[in-house]
Design a protein around this motif. Structure first.
Motif, PDB file in Angstrom:
ATOM      1  N   HIS A 168      -3.766  -0.164   1.552  1.00  0.00           N
ATOM      2  CA  HIS A 168      -2.401   0.325   1.174  1.00  0.00           C
ATOM      3  C   HIS A 168      -1.486   0.062   2.750  1.00  0.00           C
ATOM      4  CE1 HIS A 168       1.206   2.600   0.219  1.00  0.00           C
ATOM      5  NE2 HIS A 168       1.015   3.557   1.070  1.00  0.00           N
ATOM      6  N   ASN A 191       0.282  -1.881  -4.567  1.00  0.00           N
ATOM      7  CA  ASN A 191       0.370  -1.224  -3.428  1.00  0.00           C
ATOM      8  C   ASN A 191       0.860   0.292  -3.666  1.00  0.00           C
ATOM      9  OD1 ASN A 191       0.585  -0.942  -0.659  1.00  0.00           O
ATOM     10  ND2 ASN A 191       2.872  -0.958  -0.574  1.00  0.00           N
ATOM     11  N   VAL A 212       2.565  -6.324   4.376  1.00  0.00           N
ATOM     12  CA  VAL A 212       2.929  -7.568   3.844  1.00  0.00           C
ATOM     13  C   VAL A 212       4.410  -7.515   3.308  1.00  0.00           C
ATOM     14  CG1 VAL A 212       2.433  -9.061   1.784  1.00  0.00           C
ATOM     15  CG2 VAL A 212       0.680  -8.290   3.528  1.00  0.00           C
ATOM     16  N   ILE A 261       1.673  -7.729  -5.579  1.00  0.00           N
ATOM     17  CA  ILE A 261       1.900  -6.939  -4.235  1.00  0.00           C
ATOM     18  C   ILE A 261       2.318  -5.655  -4.574  1.00  0.00           C
ATOM     19  CG2 ILE A 261       2.912  -7.010  -1.953  1.00  0.00           C
ATOM     20  CD1 ILE A 261       1.181  -9.376  -2.142  1.00  0.00           C
ATOM     21  N   SER A 262       3.629  -5.406  -5.142  1.00  0.00           N
ATOM     22  CA  SER A 262       4.350  -3.957  -5.031  1.00  0.00           C
ATOM     23  C   SER A 262       3.305  -3.132  -6.162  1.00  0.00           C
ATOM     24  CB  SER A 262       5.735  -4.083  -5.793  1.00  0.00           C
ATOM     25  OG  SER A 262       6.335  -5.022  -5.128  1.00  0.00           O
ATOM     26  N   TYR A 304      -1.134  -3.788   2.629  1.00  0.00           N
ATOM     27  CA  TYR A 304       0.076  -4.338   1.887  1.00  0.00           C
ATOM     28  C   TYR A 304       1.198  -3.863   2.227  1.00  0.00           C
ATOM     29  CZ  TYR A 304      -2.862  -6.083  -1.970  1.00  0.00           C
ATOM     30  OH  TYR A 304      -3.805  -6.890  -2.761  1.00  0.00           O
ATOM     31  N   THR A 305       1.326  -2.639   2.689  1.00  0.00           N
ATOM     32  CA  THR A 305       2.746  -2.276   3.112  1.00  0.00           C
ATOM     33  C   THR A 305       3.356  -3.063   4.451  1.00  0.00           C
ATOM     34  OG1 THR A 305       2.047  -0.072   2.631  1.00  0.00           O
ATOM     35  CG2 THR A 305       3.845  -0.111   3.884  1.00  0.00           C
TER      36      THR A 305
END
Ligand SMILES: NC(=O)C1=CN([C@@H]2O[C@H](COP(=O)(O)OP(=O)(O)OC[C@H]3O[C@@H](n4cnc5c(N)ncnc54)[C@H](OP(=O)(O)O)[C@@H]3O)[C@@H](O)[C@H]2O)C=CC1
Ligand SMILES: [Fe+3]
Length: 337
Positions: free
Chosen positions: A302, A243, A308, A239-240, A305-306
């Motif tokens: 992006h 992103n 999430v 994830i991070s 994901y941000t």
């Protein structure tokens, strides 16, 4: 077989003025669709067929006759027949002399034959003016009118008058002719429909390289380097880090949508704007739209994901909260005893 008809009243405003007769060889999918479209645009159509009496689903306003009879009705003949069946045209050499033959054919593989279909047709029927056209337009698109994204018709041929006449036909069908030069260009035009999204390949590879590069960069920076501190890495990898990769890729691709600066510098360097750009710059200029669309795709990822990440923080907060509450509870219970 009974002849089924399709209504084909002219759609164009000045259709009554035109009424030029065009001959179409072959009553297959493409011949029928093109014939109907041309009738709607005000042309008179004569189909040439092996079995004139048996042809079905043809527009009612069109005439159907044998190949040699049909050829005599017009000096433009559109050959909607597969290349493998061209042989019989040699028998019509006399009738076809001086006529414009429009080759619409495509192949199943890139560079399937040593010469292009259009050049083969020109050799097979000498004394004719062969023009390549319409091969990038599908029968389905002609029928459904879904031509928005593919109005361009590549044209090539050795006789400029013949080419002009075919271009006029193309224009009157609401399509845009694009002159690709002599018949030598036919090979390239025939390969075009076989290339899967040709303008997407470079942007796609570039974005893949960008993603892989920045992914490993972030892994080194954020996972391998702080490894000694034993931080939680399970969430970072899927994830991070992606992103972080997505906005970098989106911005880089967005910056690459503007090769005009490079082109302008090159023109200044060359001292003229009339010299052809090198192939790499030409290709880059042509795939600007695709680069922009992929950049948009990354920007969208992006955003997703941000959105999430706070959910993950919330889950961690609630589980921590629950643990702390339980610890408090147990310590209270133990202190009581
Ligand atoms: N379908 C499409 O979307 C597109 C097709 N093209 C090209 O158009 C051409 C025609 O394609 P399409 O209409 O789909 O093909 P079809 O198989 O549907 O039609 C081909 C036609 O060729 C005629 N023909 C003449 N001689 C022969 C023979 N010996 N054997 C078989 N048929 C023969 C037949 O007409 P008859 O029975 O009246 O003699 C037949 O209907 C091809 O070269 C194709 O590459 C190009 C762009 C798009
Ligand atoms: Fe951001």
């Amino acid at each position: 077989m009974e002849k089924t008809s399709t209504d084909a009243s002219p759609l164009t405003m000045h259709s009554s003025e035109k009424q030029e007769t065009v001959c179409i060889f072959g009553t297959g999918d493409f011949g029928r669709s093109l014939g109907l479209k041309m009738l709607q645009c005000g042309y008179s159509i004569v189909f040439g067929s092996r079995t004139p009496g048996m042809s079905s689903l043809l527009p009612s306003d069109a005439e159907v006759m044998s190949y040699s009879d049909a050829a005599q009705k017009s000096d433009i003949i559109i050959i909607t027949i597969h290349r493998e069946h061209y042989d019989f045209l040699t028998e019509l050499t006399e009738v076809l002399k001086g006529k414009i033959l429009v080759d619409v054919s495509n192949n199943l593989k890139i560079n399937q034959y040593p010469e292009s279909n259009a050049e083969y047709l020109a050799q097979l029927v000498p004394g004719t003016h062969v023009v390549k056209a319409f091969n990038t337009i599908s029968a389905w698109a002609l029928q459904s009118g879904a031509l928005d994204a593919s109005r361009q018709v590549f044209i090539c041929g050795n006789d400029s008058k013949a080419k002009q006449r075919v271009m006029d036909v193309v224009r009157s069908l609401g399509l845009t002719p694009l002159d690709k030069g002599s018949l030598m260009a036919a090979n390239e035009i025939e390969n075009y429909p076989l290339q899967l999204f040709p303008m997407w390949r470079f942007p796609f590879y570039l974005s893949a390289v960008l993603c892989v590069f920045f992914f490993f960069y972030c892994v080194i920076r954020e996972v391998i380097y702080p490894y000694v501190y034993e931080r939680d890495r399970t969430f970072r990898l899927p994830i991070s880090i992606p992103n972080r990769v997505f906005p970098i890729a989106a911005l880089t691709l967005l910056a690459l949508v503007y090769p005009g600066v490079v082109a302008a510098i090159l023109q200044l360097y060359q001292g003229t704007k009339y010299r052809r750009f090198p192939d790499w710059l030409d290709h880059w200029m042509l795939c600007r739209k695709q680069l922009g669309l992929i950049a948009l795709g990354f920007a969208f990822l992006h955003v997703l994901y941000t959105l999430v990440i706070p959910i993950r923080y919330y889950v961690r907060w609630t589980s921590n909260n629950r643990t702390i509450t339980q610890v408090h509870l147990y310590s209270l219970v133990f202190s009581y005893f």
